[in-house]
Design a protein around this motif. Structure first.
Motif, mmCIF file in Angstrom:
data_model
loop_
_atom_site.group_PDB
_atom_site.id
_atom_site.type_symbol
_atom_site.label_atom_id
_atom_site.label_comp_id
_atom_site.label_asym_id
_atom_site.label_seq_id
_atom_site.Cartn_x
_atom_site.Cartn_y
_atom_site.Cartn_z
ATOM 1 N N VAL A 35 -34.516 34.480 47.097
ATOM 2 C CA VAL A 35 -34.039 33.109 46.930
ATOM 3 C C VAL A 35 -34.875 32.495 45.810
ATOM 4 O O VAL A 35 -36.094 32.394 45.917
ATOM 5 C CB VAL A 35 -34.198 32.286 48.225
ATOM 6 C CG1 VAL A 35 -33.778 30.843 47.998
ATOM 7 C CG2 VAL A 35 -33.396 32.918 49.354
ATOM 8 N N ILE A 36 -34.208 32.104 44.705
ATOM 9 C CA ILE A 36 -34.884 31.536 43.534
ATOM 10 C C ILE A 36 -34.408 30.101 43.365
ATOM 11 O O ILE A 36 -33.207 29.867 43.178
ATOM 12 C CB ILE A 36 -34.569 32.338 42.255
ATOM 13 C CG1 ILE A 36 -34.934 33.818 42.440
ATOM 14 C CG2 ILE A 36 -35.275 31.732 41.048
ATOM 15 C CD1 ILE A 36 -34.401 34.714 41.328
ATOM 16 N N HIS A 77 -47.139 39.171 54.690
ATOM 17 C CA HIS A 77 -46.351 38.072 54.113
ATOM 18 C C HIS A 77 -47.336 37.115 53.443
ATOM 19 O O HIS A 77 -48.023 36.357 54.112
ATOM 20 C CB HIS A 77 -45.570 37.373 55.209
ATOM 21 C CG HIS A 77 -44.649 36.293 54.717
ATOM 22 N ND1 HIS A 77 -43.744 35.698 55.536
ATOM 23 C CD2 HIS A 77 -44.497 35.696 53.500
ATOM 24 C CE1 HIS A 77 -43.061 34.776 54.861
ATOM 25 N NE2 HIS A 77 -43.519 34.763 53.624
ATOM 26 N N VAL A 78 -47.379 37.175 52.095
ATOM 27 C CA VAL A 78 -48.362 36.404 51.336
ATOM 28 C C VAL A 78 -47.648 35.381 50.458
ATOM 29 O O VAL A 78 -46.642 35.692 49.818
ATOM 30 C CB VAL A 78 -49.226 37.337 50.454
ATOM 31 C CG1 VAL A 78 -50.229 36.543 49.634
ATOM 32 C CG2 VAL A 78 -49.945 38.365 51.329
ATOM 33 N N VAL A 79 -48.171 34.155 50.460
ATOM 34 C CA VAL A 79 -47.683 33.094 49.585
ATOM 35 C C VAL A 79 -48.650 33.003 48.411
ATOM 36 O O VAL A 79 -49.869 32.921 48.609
ATOM 37 C CB VAL A 79 -47.593 31.744 50.324
ATOM 38 C CG1 VAL A 79 -47.172 30.630 49.365
ATOM 39 C CG2 VAL A 79 -46.647 31.837 51.507
ATOM 40 N N VAL A 80 -48.117 33.058 47.198
ATOM 41 C CA VAL A 80 -48.931 32.995 45.979
ATOM 42 C C VAL A 80 -48.492 31.783 45.169
ATOM 43 O O VAL A 80 -47.296 31.602 44.914
ATOM 44 C CB VAL A 80 -48.769 34.271 45.114
ATOM 45 C CG1 VAL A 80 -49.586 34.165 43.832
ATOM 46 C CG2 VAL A 80 -49.152 35.512 45.907
ATOM 47 N N TYR A 81 -49.450 30.959 44.780
ATOM 48 C CA TYR A 81 -49.203 29.828 43.891
ATOM 49 C C TYR A 81 -49.794 30.155 42.532
ATOM 50 O O TYR A 81 -50.909 30.681 42.443
ATOM 51 C CB TYR A 81 -49.870 28.553 44.414
ATOM 52 C CG TYR A 81 -49.254 28.017 45.674
ATOM 53 C CD1 TYR A 81 -48.195 27.106 45.614
ATOM 54 C CD2 TYR A 81 -49.724 28.401 46.924
ATOM 55 C CE1 TYR A 81 -47.627 26.608 46.772
ATOM 56 C CE2 TYR A 81 -49.158 27.904 48.086
ATOM 57 C CZ TYR A 81 -48.115 27.014 48.002
ATOM 58 O OH TYR A 81 -47.552 26.523 49.150
ATOM 59 N N ARG A 104 -44.323 28.901 43.128
ATOM 60 C CA ARG A 104 -44.692 29.364 44.463
ATOM 61 C C ARG A 104 -43.853 30.603 44.764
ATOM 62 O O ARG A 104 -42.630 30.583 44.616
ATOM 63 C CB ARG A 104 -44.398 28.285 45.503
ATOM 64 C CG ARG A 104 -44.753 28.696 46.927
ATOM 65 C CD ARG A 104 -44.325 27.590 47.918
ATOM 66 N NE ARG A 104 -44.729 27.916 49.267
ATOM 67 C CZ ARG A 104 -44.031 28.680 50.100
ATOM 68 N NH1 ARG A 104 -42.883 29.228 49.714
ATOM 69 N NH2 ARG A 104 -44.472 28.914 51.326
ATOM 70 N N TYR A 105 -44.506 31.670 45.152
ATOM 71 C CA TYR A 105 -43.851 32.939 45.455
ATOM 72 C C TYR A 105 -44.180 33.341 46.880
ATOM 73 O O TYR A 105 -45.301 33.149 47.337
ATOM 74 C CB TYR A 105 -44.360 34.050 44.535
ATOM 75 C CG TYR A 105 -44.152 33.779 43.071
ATOM 76 C CD1 TYR A 105 -43.011 34.226 42.420
ATOM 77 C CD2 TYR A 105 -45.094 33.074 42.332
ATOM 78 C CE1 TYR A 105 -42.814 33.987 41.077
ATOM 79 C CE2 TYR A 105 -44.904 32.824 40.985
ATOM 80 C CZ TYR A 105 -43.761 33.279 40.372
ATOM 81 O OH TYR A 105 -43.565 33.027 39.042
ATOM 82 N N ILE A 112 -41.011 40.226 45.872
ATOM 83 C CA ILE A 112 -40.915 38.769 45.882
ATOM 84 C C ILE A 112 -39.629 38.402 46.620
ATOM 85 O O ILE A 112 -38.534 38.805 46.209
ATOM 86 C CB ILE A 112 -40.912 38.202 44.446
ATOM 87 C CG1 ILE A 112 -42.250 38.515 43.761
ATOM 88 C CG2 ILE A 112 -40.630 36.698 44.466
ATOM 89 C CD1 ILE A 112 -42.267 38.241 42.271
ATOM 90 N N SER A 113 -39.760 37.663 47.722
ATOM 91 C CA SER A 113 -38.599 37.300 48.535
ATOM 92 C C SER A 113 -38.161 35.856 48.299
ATOM 93 O O SER A 113 -37.030 35.497 48.622
ATOM 94 C CB SER A 113 -38.902 37.510 50.014
ATOM 95 O OG SER A 113 -39.962 36.658 50.411
ATOM 96 N N LYS A 114 -39.064 35.047 47.758
ATOM 97 C CA LYS A 114 -38.757 33.637 47.510
ATOM 98 C C LYS A 114 -39.569 33.186 46.314
ATOM 99 O O LYS A 114 -40.725 33.554 46.171
ATOM 100 C CB LYS A 114 -39.105 32.816 48.744
ATOM 101 C CG LYS A 114 -38.653 31.368 48.700
ATOM 102 C CD LYS A 114 -38.864 30.748 50.073
ATOM 103 C CE LYS A 114 -38.371 29.381 50.313
ATOM 104 N NZ LYS A 114 -37.979 28.492 49.369
#
Length: 135
Positions: A35-36, A77-81, A104-105, A112-114
């Motif tokens: 989802v982009i 599940h990692v969020v990267v800014y 934000r990824y 990359i899922s989002k």
């Protein structure tokens, strides 16, 4: 390598491919159901849509990469800014720099899922004098 450091490397590789631009290489780093969402709630169906959108907004654009911050949302599940500045050339030939961005990824299972993207471009297009002093 930890899940967080792997996720940051995946995002860095994605950004390098995006700026090349090599949308096929960038797409290979994304989940099939990614989802982009860009500024203004513009949902892009694929990374190729991002390339097409940017081609209409800029003659060319690159990112001056800044900081990478991350958090593990759950195991694997990692969020990267990623923050930094955009620079490039508007369609009318004016150069710009110092255009803030925040990406934000979400990275799950090595893909990359989002992806969410925010920057100052819309404001600078509406009010060009905001681009008088690059930072």
């Amino acid at each position: 390598m930890t899940a967080a450091s792997t996720a940051v490397e995946i995002v860095k590789e994605f950004l390098a491919a995006s700026m090349a631009p090599d949308p096929d290489r960038a797409a290979a780093l994304m989940a099939a159901d990614v989802v982009i969402t860009f500024t203004g709630k513009r949902v892009m169906p694929t990374v190729h849509g991002v390339t097409a959108f940017n081609a209409g907004r800029y003659q060319w654009v690159k990112k001056q990469l800044g900081d990478f911050d991350w958090m593990e949302k759950s195991p694997g599940h990692v969020v990267v800014y990623c923050t930094g500045f955009l620079y490039g050339v508007w369609p009318d030939g004016r150069e710009f720099a110092g255009n803030r961005y925040l990406d934000r990824y979400e990275v799950i299972a090595g893909r990359i899922s989002k992806m969410d993207v925010w920057n100052d471009s819309a404001e600078w297009i509406l009010t060009p004098e905001l681009n008088q002093s690059p930072r």
